[in-house]
Scaffold this motif. Structure first.
Motif, mmCIF file in Angstrom:
data_model
loop_
_atom_site.group_PDB
_atom_site.id
_atom_site.type_symbol
_atom_site.label_atom_id
_atom_site.label_comp_id
_atom_site.label_asym_id
_atom_site.label_seq_id
_atom_site.Cartn_x
_atom_site.Cartn_y
_atom_site.Cartn_z
ATOM 1 N N LYS A 66 -110.105 14.231 -15.296
ATOM 2 C CA LYS A 66 -109.500 14.862 -14.450
ATOM 3 C C LYS A 66 -108.822 16.196 -14.744
ATOM 4 O O LYS A 66 -109.254 17.041 -14.112
ATOM 5 C CB LYS A 66 -108.472 14.006 -13.693
ATOM 6 C CG LYS A 66 -108.808 12.609 -13.341
ATOM 7 C CD LYS A 66 -107.803 11.681 -12.691
ATOM 8 C CE LYS A 66 -106.859 11.421 -13.749
ATOM 9 N NZ LYS A 66 -107.360 10.372 -14.860
ATOM 10 N N THR A 67 -108.189 16.428 -15.744
ATOM 11 C CA THR A 67 -107.525 17.530 -16.203
ATOM 12 C C THR A 67 -108.458 18.319 -16.459
ATOM 13 O O THR A 67 -108.241 19.661 -16.152
ATOM 14 C CB THR A 67 -106.502 17.015 -17.477
ATOM 15 O OG1 THR A 67 -105.378 16.394 -17.024
ATOM 16 C CG2 THR A 67 -105.924 18.547 -17.931
ATOM 17 N N THR A 68 -109.675 17.892 -17.273
ATOM 18 C CA THR A 68 -110.807 18.692 -17.458
ATOM 19 C C THR A 68 -111.334 19.450 -16.585
ATOM 20 O O THR A 68 -111.777 20.651 -16.659
ATOM 21 C CB THR A 68 -111.872 17.918 -18.256
ATOM 22 O OG1 THR A 68 -111.178 17.163 -19.427
ATOM 23 C CG2 THR A 68 -112.983 18.864 -18.789
ATOM 24 N N PHE A 86 -99.289 21.973 -14.263
ATOM 25 C CA PHE A 86 -99.912 21.161 -15.665
ATOM 26 C C PHE A 86 -99.326 19.985 -15.682
ATOM 27 O O PHE A 86 -98.129 19.589 -15.267
ATOM 28 C CB PHE A 86 -99.409 22.124 -16.609
ATOM 29 C CG PHE A 86 -100.187 23.683 -16.768
ATOM 30 C CD1 PHE A 86 -101.394 23.727 -17.333
ATOM 31 C CD2 PHE A 86 -99.559 24.593 -16.118
ATOM 32 C CE1 PHE A 86 -101.823 25.071 -17.267
ATOM 33 C CE2 PHE A 86 -100.093 25.825 -15.953
ATOM 34 C CZ PHE A 86 -101.204 25.972 -16.845
ATOM 35 N N GLN A 87 -100.168 19.139 -16.155
ATOM 36 C CA GLN A 87 -99.958 17.616 -16.486
ATOM 37 C C GLN A 87 -98.689 17.725 -17.468
ATOM 38 O O GLN A 87 -97.581 16.918 -17.096
ATOM 39 C CB GLN A 87 -100.987 16.965 -16.996
ATOM 40 C CG GLN A 87 -100.667 15.557 -17.349
ATOM 41 C CD GLN A 87 -101.980 14.790 -17.792
ATOM 42 O OE1 GLN A 87 -103.244 15.438 -17.774
ATOM 43 N NE2 GLN A 87 -101.803 13.495 -18.190
ATOM 44 N N ASN A 88 -98.468 18.098 -18.428
ATOM 45 C CA ASN A 88 -97.337 18.619 -19.464
ATOM 46 C C ASN A 88 -96.576 19.835 -18.785
ATOM 47 O O ASN A 88 -97.106 21.043 -19.370
ATOM 48 C CB ASN A 88 -97.485 18.662 -20.880
ATOM 49 C CG ASN A 88 -98.839 19.351 -21.075
ATOM 50 O OD1 ASN A 88 -99.610 19.785 -20.177
ATOM 51 N ND2 ASN A 88 -98.877 19.756 -22.240
ATOM 52 N N ASP A 143 -101.652 18.856 -11.142
ATOM 53 C CA ASP A 143 -102.135 17.616 -12.244
ATOM 54 C C ASP A 143 -100.765 16.941 -12.470
ATOM 55 O O ASP A 143 -99.956 17.012 -12.934
ATOM 56 C CB ASP A 143 -102.394 18.460 -13.393
ATOM 57 C CG ASP A 143 -103.453 17.421 -14.447
ATOM 58 O OD1 ASP A 143 -103.413 16.340 -14.106
ATOM 59 O OD2 ASP A 143 -103.894 18.112 -15.090
ATOM 60 N N GLU A 144 -101.071 15.627 -11.909
ATOM 61 C CA GLU A 144 -99.956 14.565 -11.962
ATOM 62 C C GLU A 144 -98.592 15.044 -11.887
ATOM 63 O O GLU A 144 -97.667 14.958 -12.703
ATOM 64 C CB GLU A 144 -100.239 13.849 -13.286
ATOM 65 C CG GLU A 144 -101.417 13.293 -13.530
ATOM 66 C CD GLU A 144 -101.526 12.311 -14.719
ATOM 67 O OE1 GLU A 144 -100.449 11.777 -14.963
ATOM 68 O OE2 GLU A 144 -102.797 12.087 -15.136
ATOM 69 N N PRO A 145 -98.279 15.611 -10.512
ATOM 70 C CA PRO A 145 -97.054 16.058 -10.164
ATOM 71 C C PRO A 145 -95.984 14.921 -10.120
ATOM 72 O O PRO A 145 -94.528 15.386 -10.364
ATOM 73 C CB PRO A 145 -97.078 16.586 -8.847
ATOM 74 C CG PRO A 145 -98.073 15.784 -8.248
ATOM 75 C CD PRO A 145 -99.315 15.834 -9.360
HETATM 76 MG MG MG Z 1 -105.078 14.429 -17.262
#
Ligand code: MG
Ligand code: ATP
Lengths: 253, 337, 300
Positions: A44-46, A86-88, A178-180
């Motif tokens: 997903k992040t990719t 961003f996820q992180n 991304d994964e908020p």
């Molecule tokens: Mg990810």
């Protein structure tokens, strides 16, 4: 204007031997919330990194507004009106909360090195406008009070909100989350969900990657499920929930 | 919007104006003139290092290019000092582009080593290109610069002149920091990925600030040449690059004022040390320039280990801590009575 | 040198190149060991070489110790310096940023340089050769026995380290740390100890380089920086972290330099060498050997 705001055609990304995204086809309709879900490491992040130019595709096409945008640098992609989180979380922790959002106004303001260095900020109209606009977006996510705080000192929930405000300050057409909700507590998750719905109402197309199924099923118009970089199902939240392939992907054989 | 910075700038100018009335000894004035050169170079370096987060350990080379351009063009070609200084700036811009474009694609250690290597190359050239630089013997009889017909050939005149230029450099620097461009640079420092995600063209920004900081150095070098009227490769060695880095680190990398304070402190340090050891001569301790390397290295190390944010910040926090303790004490006192 | 024709000159330069290159290779190896264990580039690497050389000078010329004994003491001394450096300047840093670590190792490097200047003075120091300093001839090229010592010791060290990293438990642990520090820690490897060990080994290798080259170049306090830059360049060309690559790159750089000095100009020799290294750094930061993926395989 094509109906699909974003379209991925046979998108592929290989890292060494790992096929992270495997000939993926996916389309995102304008003005909707499309969620991409899938187990950890599904790619997903990719996909986000490919769309926003942080990674170069090994193959395939990314079409935004009907035009291919592959291989552009991230800051050029941003200029097309695509924002992301961003996820992180990636905030500017040494700057104040307000300054973080002001950076989000970068593409909506213009002074360069020379013009910037000739006059102090309080004599420059543009500076005032930037900080005014930034305050507006900060209020929009409900963080006006924190404007002067150092961004690094915020708790994670507020940092995710701040990242969202910064993205919104760009006034994008497409916003990738991304994964908020990861790392947020229940109350914060609800607030984040409401915020995302509000963003959709403003006419911004949203793509959401998220593990919190309740949130996803609540606010999405369409849900795409991927596993091992492949698209395995797509439909409304209700359809996807009962799809046997999805259940296998999540629970294993 | 950084009002304190501008109040600071006013204070700065006031201090510069009064100093020659307080210090009448020409020698000390000349020490302060040298401090001004370092200050100017350090302001540039702090924009690059502290704000954009890009390291350079080759900045003394840019100082050298400015100095040699001024020296060569005035002495050998008969140019006016102002023209020569301008030509130095142009040359430095070109060199900074040439080295910066490829080097700034690198990060961290690679960038550090690339600038280190580049600085060393220019130093070797300064020593070896005898036809242009005079080699180890250097260039002498560099003319003084004049301003509105006034030849700046006394220490006091040059003091005002050089510190005025530092002031102008500060003014530009402060404006820049509190601007769209400055925020872009700080964003790059914070997170390059995030900066790009909002549209900051990071390669372009990095190269701009690299070139700008090189220009600050170049002007410092030209001024040095017009003040001392003689240059040799010595002051442009790698050791001086590290010294500039130390000055910036001592004051505090993340504030332009840190560069100013650090440059002044370290420029005065040798004077202070020789003064100090005079009092200890009986014990057989004597300050000697040879100790500089060791002293600068130790200062840099101690700062990096214990006050990585620099003296300004560190002392501020210390003062805050002491203030807090006094407050607590007062509370206890009042509670006691 | 009698001009014994093109081939003899060439051979002569190649021997000179091997001799220089061995030193670069050793410095690069020192860089790689610390880099693999910590991700740090130790800018003080060149100072280990200088310290090794100068200490050896004092022990052999001042104290007239025998060469093997002085060799041992010197290496132990410089290793101790490496350990102290790690204990007092690297280990205590709680939240290291790359920038901070770079500046710290630079600071240590100039502290060592400044101390060396005060202790040993600014002059170059002569040291007697390991064996005779009479040259002999191979195919018309004149060679010093010291050159053979240098090449021989380099080979011994390379073999020694290969055995160490492949067949001893400690060596394997260090390799594990290099590949994945977190995983290694989970397996119960004491990564902190590995970091200290890497500084010790790296300092030791630097010392050896200094010891063996000093009879030829006459050591002085200021050589560290140039050695560090060239050694780093060598390590990059060979692929950072890849010691065999560094070995080849070091020899290559030495030979190119010797040829350049012989055929072009010795004034600009260092500048040219640095320029080549810069160009490689700009074009292929992953090194010239193999792809960028190969450079991830950290072979010692
Ligand atoms: Mg990810
Ligand atoms: N830069 C990279 N280099 C090598 N492999 C990578 C890289 N980025 C991702 N991968 C691999 O690609 C695959 C997909 O990773 P990705 O981060 O896109 O997953 P994800 O769906 O976002 O997972 P998560 O839900 O845990 O965030 C994984 O196997 C990952 O290890």
């Amino acid at each position: 204007m094509s109906k699909n705001h974003l379209e991925l055609i046979n998108l592929r990304k290989v890292f060494g031997g790992v096929v992270a995204v495997d000939d993926l086809n996916l389309s995102v309709r304008r003005g909707t919330i499309t969620s991409i879900i899938g187990p950890n490491g599904a790619g997903k992040t990719t996909i986000f990194n490919l769309i926003t130019g942080y990674l170069k595709p090994s193959g395939g096409i990314i079409k935004y507004d009907g035009r291919a945008v592959n291989g552009k640098k991230p800051y050029r992609v941003a200029a097309l009106g695509i924002a992301r989180t961003f996820q992180n979380v990636q905030i500017f922790s040494d700057m104040t909360v307000l300054e973080n959002v002001m950076v989000g106004r970068h593409l909506r303001s213009h002074s360069g090195l020379l013009r910037s260095s000739l006059l102090p900020p309080f004599f420059r109209k543009e500076e005032k406008k930037i900080s005014c606009d930034a305050e507006k977006w900060l209020s929009f996510v409900g963080m006006a009070e924190e404007a002067g705080r150092s961004a690094g000192s915020l708790p994670l929930g507020s940092q995710r909100m701040l990242e969202t405000a910064r993205a919104l300050a760009m006034e994008p057409n497409l916003l990738l989350f991304d994964e908020p909700a990861s790392g947020l507590n229940a109350r914060e998750t609800v607030a984040m969900g409401e915020l995302i719905s509000k963003i959709k109402e403003m006419g911004i197309t949203v793509v959401l990657v998220e593990h919190d199924m309740e949130l996803v099923m609540d606010i999405s118009d369409t849900v795409s499920v991927i596993n091992f970089g492949k698209h395995i199902a797509r439909g409304t939240p209700a359809e996807v929930q009962v799809n046997p392939d999805v259940i296998t992907a999540y629970l294993g054989e | 919007m950084g009002r304190q910075d501008y109040i600071g700038l006013c204070v700065f100018f006031a201090v510069v104006l009064t100093i020659p009335f307080l210090i009448t000894n020409d020698y000390y004035i000349s020490v302060l003139v040298f401090a001004a050169f370092n200050c100017l170079a350090c302001i540039g370096l702090s924009l690059l290092l502290g704000y954009a987060g890009q390291i350079s350990i080759g900045h003394a080379a840019f100082v050298g290019v400015g100095a040699y351009a001024s020296g060569y063009l005035t002495v050998e070609m008969g140019w006016s000092p102002w023209m020569a200084m301008g030509a130095g700036v142009v040359l430095v811009v070109l060199i900074a582009l040439l080295i910066g474009v490829p080097a700034l694609r690198l990060k961290g250690h690679y960038l550090a080593m690339a600038t280190f290597g580049f600085g060393t190359i220019l130093y070797i050239v300064a020593v070896a290109a005898v036809d242009f630089t005079g080699g180890p013997a250097g260039l002498s009889d560099i003319p003084a610069i004049s301003l509105f017909g006034l030849v700046l050939d006394t220490d006091k005149r040059f003091f005002y002149f050089s510190w005025a230029i530092v002031g102008i450099g500060l003014y530009f620097g402060l404006n820049l920091i509190h601007s769209r461009v400055g925020r872009g640079l700080r964003a790059i420092h914070g997170s390059e990925d995030a900066a790009e995600s909002v549209g900051v063209d990071t390669p372009f920004y990095k190269i701009q600030i690299f070139v700008l900081s090189a220009v600050y150095s170049s002007i410092a070098g030209s001024l040095y040449a017009y003040y001392v009227n003689y240059i040799d490769p010595g002051p442009f060695s790698m050791m001086h690059s590290v010294l500039l880095l130390t000055m910036v680190a001592v004051g505090g990398m993340h504030k332009v004022w840190g560069a100013v304070i650090g440059a002044i402190l370290l420029s005065l340090l040798p004077e202070f040390l020789s003064f100090l050891t005079e009092s200890f001569q009986a014990v057989g301790l004597e300050y000697n320039e040879d100790y500089n390397t060791l002293i600068h290295g130790s200062i840099l190390l101690l700062i990096m280990l214990f006050l990585p944010e620099g003296l300004i910040d560190g002392l501020g926090r210390l003062a805050g801590g002491v203030g807090g303790m006094i407050n607590i004490k007062r509370h206890q006192d009042s509670a006691g009575t | 040198m009698d001009s014994g024709g093109g081939f003899t000159d060439l051979l002569q330069f190649i021997f000179m190149g091997l001799q220089r290159g061995s030193i670069y290779a050793l410095v690069a190896m020192g860089f790689n060991i610390i880099y693999n264990a910590t991700g740090i580039i130790n800018f003080a690497q060149g100072e280990f070489v200088v310290l090794g050389g100068l200490m050896m000078v004092t022990l052999t010329m001042g104290f007239t110790f025998s060469i093997p004994f002085a060799f041992l003491i010197t290496v132990l001394f410089v290793m101790a310096v490496g350990i102290l450096m790690e204990r007092f300047t690297i280990n205590p840093v709680k939240n290291p940023t790359v920038l901070r670590l770079i500046i710290i190792t630079i600071a240590v490097s100039i502290i060592l340089e400044g101390s060396a200047m005060i202790l040993w003075g600014k002059e170059s120091h002569y040291m007697r050769h390991f064996s005779s300093d009479e040259t002999f001839e191979i195919l018309g090229a004149t060679i010093l026995p010291q050159t053979l010592w240098i090449i021989g010791i380099l080979i011994l060290i390379v073999i020694g380290f290969m055995l160490f990293f492949n067949f001893t438990m400690t060596g394997k642990c260090m390799r594990a740390c290099a590949i994945n520090r977190d995983a290694a820690r989970l397996m119960g490897i004491n990564d902190r100890k590995m970091v200290m060990l890497s500084f010790a080994l790296s300092a030791g290798i630097g010392a050896v380089a200094g010891i063996i080259i000093t009879p030829i170049i006459q050591m002085d306090f200021g050589r560290g920086t140039m050695l560090a830059i060239k050694g780093f360049g060598t390590a990059v060309v060979g692929g950072l972290g890849n010691s065999l690559g560094g070995l080849v790159a070091g020899i290559l750089l030495g030979v190119i330099e010797a040829l350049g000095a012989g055929y072009i100009s010795s004034h600009y020799m260092d500048a040219i060498a640095l320029l080549i290294l810069l160009i490689v750094l700009f074009i292929r930061p992953s090194g010239i050997f193999g792809s960028s993926e190969a450079s991830k395989l950290k072979e010692f």
